[in-house]
Design a protein around this motif. Structure first.
Motif, short mmCIF file in Angstrom:
data_model
loop_
_atom_site.label_atom_id
_atom_site.label_comp_id
_atom_site.label_asym_id
_atom_site.label_seq_id
_atom_site.Cartn_x
_atom_site.Cartn_y
_atom_site.Cartn_z
N GLU A 69 0.49 -1.17 -0.49
CA GLU A 69 -0.02 0.14 0.51
C GLU A 69 0.57 1.22 0.05
N ASP A 70 2.28 1.17 0.32
CA ASP A 70 3.20 2.07 0.34
C ASP A 70 3.36 2.44 -0.87
N GLY A 71 3.09 1.47 -2.05
CA GLY A 71 4.23 2.20 -3.16
C GLY A 71 4.93 1.38 -3.57
N SER A 72 5.76 0.25 -2.35
CA SER A 72 6.66 -0.41 -2.84
C SER A 72 6.16 -1.92 -3.12
N VAL A 73 7.12 -2.47 -4.00
CA VAL A 73 7.07 -3.42 -4.70
C VAL A 73 8.20 -4.62 -4.06
N ILE A 74 7.13 -5.77 -4.14
CA ILE A 74 8.08 -6.62 -3.31
C ILE A 74 8.20 -8.11 -4.81
N HIS A 75 9.40 -8.43 -4.58
CA HIS A 75 9.01 -9.57 -5.51
C HIS A 75 10.46 -10.04 -5.30
N ASP A 76 10.15 -11.88 -5.38
CA ASP A 76 10.89 -12.70 -4.04
C ASP A 76 11.80 -12.72 -3.33
#
Length: 146
Positions: A69-76
């Motif tokens: 929700e804060d705009g960061s992206v999580i990948h692996d």
């Protein structure tokens, strides 16, 4: 005539092979459970939908992106602070897909798991960045409302 009674030795079962197999099964299922949880980021709370339908077949290659929700992206397990910085990650994933003999980037499916409170504009911006990297297939994940 008297018969002599000789006591028989007690029967002892060797449980070592059974215990060994049991521990191997436990380790096997723990190994499977870890791989099934890779795509999930704990801080992502998916929105619910009554019309959501799970995919019928898995794509040849998929990139799973979790939008917080804060705009960061999580990948692996790797956190990228802004959507603007995702281009290098997408290039790396397209290269990995090419090494697995997936045709062009249009054959790669991008799975977006956005937090229910993430602004819609961030989702659209993330899709735009993926399209700039020539990715064309998208799936949005939601919780299925029963």
């Amino acid at each position: 005539m008297r018969l002599k009674y000789t006591p028989k030795p007690p029967i002892v079962l060797d449980l070592t092979p059974m215990i060994d197999v049991t521990f191997q099964l436990i380790a096997f299922f723990m190994f499977l459970m870890n791989f099934s949880q890779i795509e999930r980021a704990e801080e992502i709370m998916l929105p619910t939908s009554a019309v959501a339908v799970p995919p019928r077949e898995l794509p040849a290659y998929q990139i799973i992106l979790n939008l917080v929700e804060d705009g960061s992206v999580i990948h692996d397990g790797q956190r990228i602070e802004k959507v603007d910085f995702i281009t290098s990650l997408l290039r790396r994933e397209i290269g990995a897909a090419a090494r697995q003999n997936v045709g062009n980037p249009g054959d790669i499916s991008v799975v977006l798991r956005a937090h229910q409170d993430a602004p819609t504009g961030l989702v659209q911006e993330l899709i735009k960045k993926c399209q700039e990297s020539e990715l064309e297939k998208f799936s949005l994940r939601v919780k299925e409302k029963k």
